[in-house]
Design a protein around this motif. Structure first.
Motif, short mmCIF file in Angstrom:
data_model
loop_
_atom_site.label_atom_id
_atom_site.label_comp_id
_atom_site.label_asym_id
_atom_site.label_seq_id
_atom_site.Cartn_x
_atom_site.Cartn_y
_atom_site.Cartn_z
N ASN A 1 23.04 52.87 35.52
CA ASN A 1 23.13 51.93 37.25
C ASN A 1 23.62 51.42 37.46
O ASN A 1 23.48 50.00 38.16
N VAL A 2 24.09 50.48 36.20
CA VAL A 2 24.49 49.20 35.89
C VAL A 2 25.95 48.96 36.22
O VAL A 2 26.59 49.99 35.00
N HIS A 3 27.15 48.10 36.25
CA HIS A 3 28.24 48.45 36.59
C HIS A 3 29.21 47.30 36.79
O HIS A 3 28.38 46.04 37.46
N LEU A 4 29.86 46.43 35.64
CA LEU A 4 30.77 44.87 35.80
C LEU A 4 31.15 44.97 37.12
O LEU A 4 31.79 45.38 36.95
N GLY A 5 30.54 44.08 37.97
CA GLY A 5 31.52 44.00 39.24
C GLY A 5 32.30 42.69 39.72
O GLY A 5 34.03 43.56 40.50
N TYR A 6 32.28 42.38 38.69
CA TYR A 6 33.08 40.63 38.94
C TYR A 6 33.32 39.73 38.53
O TYR A 6 31.91 39.75 37.82
N VAL A 7 33.65 38.80 38.20
CA VAL A 7 34.27 38.16 36.83
C VAL A 7 34.01 36.77 37.94
O VAL A 7 35.51 36.46 38.73
N VAL A 8 33.67 35.75 37.99
CA VAL A 8 34.51 34.09 38.25
C VAL A 8 34.70 33.56 37.81
O VAL A 8 33.88 32.77 36.01
N VAL A 9 35.73 32.66 37.62
CA VAL A 9 36.55 31.81 36.27
C VAL A 9 36.89 29.89 37.16
O VAL A 9 36.99 30.41 37.98
N GLU A 10 36.78 29.43 36.55
CA GLU A 10 36.75 27.75 37.37
C GLU A 10 37.66 28.04 36.28
O GLU A 10 37.91 27.14 35.26
N THR A 11 38.98 26.77 37.00
CA THR A 11 39.69 26.63 36.22
C THR A 11 40.58 25.18 37.85
O THR A 11 40.31 25.48 38.55
#
Length: 331
Positions: free
Chosen positions: A6-16
């Motif tokens: 029931n768990v899925h990698l949904g998004y990623v936050v990158v700081e740059t």
């Protein structure tokens, strides 16, 4: 209650602070859809979800958060209860943070190596057509792709993802790179072969990677998309870490580019899908059946890695001990 599946990698936050380079990398090289939200914010899309990668201005030059899409409220409540039961602080994201990530509501809590973990149940979708060079990407039940982390405490990281997400061990890879022996553990939380990979040196607790993540992975819909983006990465002058090759364990055909922030970005095609009724963990020797040869690595690059590895001996790696416990030793 198990939350596995029931768990899925949904998004990623990158700081740059390298916004122009990231826009060129994401749009012109990799081929993703781009939405500019302001001078300090932009997003990349792969499908109908409003956000798969949030790029925000800041000094980290790294991944700072990963968002996990949960199938239902009972899964959400179960994971939240686990985190609270271990007395780990949990905060609700603001309405603005949720909006930027393309979700209706999110909770956030500390994760290994300083990567904030965020959970949500409903993603905002959009009917706006995708404007991208790639023909498409594979997400759905498999999630966005995977994140790979290097660690000097792999048992604790495996313990963390088991405690929070009921992650299962898929397999191992043993590899020797420049005389350094590595063991890589591959963890799955759904049908995707792995959503998390944890690489560690054997025999010495060092971490030679500057960034919190070693690489991110997305799955292209076609082999032609992989080949075309590989060519664009070269033509646009972005660094290539590993040439095209095929992995031993998940059989994915892929290459690894270098992002403007320094960590690597894998574009892959056609990995195996795990059948839970028959799968048994095993160990593979070497990461590749063929290919994946290093590109453009100089002796200076290697010396810098050794320097970082030596410095890591004196550093304390954050594993969120309350959630990782004593860790899970290798089977």
């Amino acid at each position: 209650m198990s939350v596995f599946g029931n768990v899925h990698l949904g998004y990623v936050v990158v700081e740059t602070n390298r916004f122009d380079d990231w826009r060129r990398f994401g749009v012109d090289a990799i081929g993703m859809h781009h939405d500019q939200l302001g001078r300090d914010l932009m997003r990349f899309r792969l499908d109908d979800q409003a956000c798969r990668f949030l790029i925000q201005r800041g000094p980290a030059e790294d991944v700072v958060a990963t968002g996990w899409h949960l199938d239902d409220h009972s899964t959400f409540d179960e994971i939240a209860a686990r985190v609270r039961a271990h007395n780990v602080p949990m905060t609700e994201g603001t309405a603005e943070e949720a909006h930027l990530r393309g979700v209706e509501r999110l909770l956030r809590f500390p994760g290994p190596k300083g990567i904030t973990q965020e959970i949500y149940t409903k993603a905002v979708t959009t009917a706006e057509p995708l404007r991208m060079l790639a023909s498409g990407f594979v997400t759905g039940d498999s999630g966005l792709g995977h994140v790979a982390i290097t660690s000097s405490k792999p048992a604790q990281l495996r313990g963390y993802f088991n405690t929070v997400f009921d992650a299962r061990l898929t397999d191992y890879i043993d590899e020797t790179i420049s005389g350094v022996k590595l063991k890589i553990r591959f963890l799955r939380v759904n049908e995707r072969h792995h959503s998390i990979a944890i690489a560690a040196t054997q025999g010495l607790p060092i971490d030679p990677i500057r960034t919190r993540v070693q690489h991110l992975n997305i799955q292209a819909s076609t082999l032609d998309d992989v080949a075309a983006s590989y060519q664009r990465v070269h033509e646009l002058g972005f660094g290539m870490a590993l040439s095209v090759g095929q992995h031993t364990n998940d059989k994915e055909l892929s290459y690894y580019a270098r992002t403007p922030s320094g960590f690597e970005w894998e574009v892959g095609w056609n990995p195996v899908v795990v059948d839970e009724s028959t799968w048994e963990p095993s160990t593979h020797q070497g990461i590749s059946i063929w290919g994946h040869t290093p590109v453009g690595q100089t002796i200076v690059d290697k010396l810098e890695q050794f320097r970082r590895a030596a410095l890591s001996l004196a550093a304390t790696e954050d594993t969120v001990p309350a959630l990782s416990g004593p860790g899970i030793p290798d089977d």
